[in-house]
Enzyme design. Structure first.
Site, PDB file in Angstrom:
ATOM      1  N   ASP A  80      -3.928  -0.497   9.716  1.00 47.51           N
ATOM      2  CA  ASP A  80      -3.980  -0.553   8.138  1.00 47.51           C
ATOM      3  C   ASP A  80      -4.581  -1.730   7.677  1.00 47.51           C
ATOM      4  O   ASP A  80      -4.775  -1.685   6.387  1.00 47.51           O
ATOM      5  CB  ASP A  80      -2.328  -0.390   7.739  1.00 47.51           C
ATOM      6  CG  ASP A  80      -1.872   1.019   8.003  1.00 47.51           C
ATOM      7  OD1 ASP A  80      -2.509   1.816   8.206  1.00 47.51           O
ATOM      8  OD2 ASP A  80      -0.432   1.123   7.911  1.00 47.51           O
ATOM      9  N   LYS A  98       0.906  -1.117  -0.065  1.00 47.87           N
ATOM     10  CA  LYS A  98      -0.104   0.001   0.054  1.00 47.87           C
ATOM     11  C   LYS A  98       0.909   1.116  -0.037  1.00 47.87           C
ATOM     12  O   LYS A  98       2.079   1.225   0.600  1.00 47.87           O
ATOM     13  CB  LYS A  98      -0.909  -0.012   1.327  1.00 47.87           C
ATOM     14  CG  LYS A  98      -0.276   0.222   2.545  1.00 47.87           C
ATOM     15  CD  LYS A  98      -1.242   0.451   3.548  1.00 47.87           C
ATOM     16  CE  LYS A  98      -1.322   1.874   4.167  1.00 47.87           C
ATOM     17  NZ  LYS A  98      -0.116   2.562   4.945  1.00 47.87           N
TER      18      LYS A  98
END
Ligand code: C5P
Length: 281
Positions: free
Chosen positions: A138, A13
């Site tokens: 996350d 990411k």
């Protein structure tokens, strides 16, 4: 009964822009981050139903050195939470995403197990998302991937449609950063703001500027980061930004050709690992 291994891909990411809005009563930080999943680097997991109950994890791959294979690994923690009673699983994790780089590798690996739980083990989506938020800030983002705005601790997600694919080069320095230390430094330094950078054309309709408010804190914790970022900017002729809480830095590129050129320059001049990545929708 053990059977065929199912493969789950766990993409890196990348925070394209990251504002830290303040410290929360629970000690975490309130964020606002436009985040994408990249096609590279990416980890992969081979997941096989096991004969014996429990979770067994092995770790390999070019970025696997030093990554724990035991119960402390986020993959094992995610599997333990959602594995049906009495069931067993063997997971082989093939690491390509460097650890301590701010690219969400461990979070994405755990999210891949949760996705597998939803689609193969019949785990409810709500239960999987609850497990995701409990294990790491996350991980909820990584279950569905980007592009999305992450808010709150990271668990409040608003998917966005980007007008075009974003192409980047991500450069990984030979030192890692620990996320808690970077957030602590952000508090101690008096909540500094990061430099702003003009967005590439692909992002101009979505954001006025790119920023990473964790950058001054990360550069305080690891002073070698500042010359690394400047060398990256000099080698590519582009402004560079910190990825998440670091230590990787990235530069926006106009297209894959420029990105491949930039990766070659980074490899030759900085002598570090560099990836060409594109946002996946
Ligand atoms: O949630 P996770 O375990 O991934 O977070 C790692 C560390 O990063 C936390 O312990 C905290 O220090 C910091 N953090 C934070 N605010 C966030 C996300 C992470 O302070 N929104």
């Amino acid at each position: 009964m053990s059977g065929e291994a199912a493969t789950e891909v766990a993409p890196a990411k990348l925070t394209l822009t990251l504002r830290v809005l303040g410290t929360r009563p629970d000690g975490f930080h309130e964020l606002e981050a436009l985040t994408v999943s990249l096609d590279a680097p990416a980890d992969s997991l081979a997941i096989t139903n096991g004969d014996a109950p429990g979770v067994r994890l092995t770790v390999g791959g070019p970025a696997g050195t030093g990554v724990p294979g035991g119960a402390s690994n986020l993959v094992a923690r995610a599997a333990e939470r959602i594995l049906p009673d009495g069931a067993g699983v063997d997971i082989r994790l093939d690491k390509h995403i460097p650890s301590g780089a701010g690219l969400g590798g461990g979070s994405s690996d755990a999210a891949a197990v949760l996705r597998h739980g939803i689609t193969v083990w019949g785990v409810g989506r709500d239960a999987a998302m609850e497990a995701a938020a409990a294990i790491g800030s996350d991980i909820p983002f990584c279950v569905d991937g980007g592009p999305a705005w992450m808010r709150g601790r990271g668990e409040r997600l608003d998917p966005v449609i980007l007008p075009a694919v974003v192409t980047v080069v991500v450069a990984v320095p030979p030192f890692a950063l620990a996320t808690p230390a970077v957030y602590r430094a952000w508090d101690e330094l008096g909540e500094p703001g990061g430099r702003t950078v003009a967005p590439p054309d692909a992002l101009a309709p979505v954001v006025d500027a790119l920023v990473n408010d964790l950058e001054p804190a990360a550069e305080h914790v690891e002073p070698r980061l500042t010359p690394f970022r400047r060398d990256l900017e000099a080698a590519t002729g582009r402004p560079a930004l910190l990825a998440g809480s670091g230590s990787a830095c990235w530069v926006p590129c106009a297209d894959p050709d420029e990105a491949r050129w930039a990766r070659e320059r980074v490899g030759a001049r900085l002598r570090v690992a560099a990836f060409v990545g594109q946002s996946v929708t």
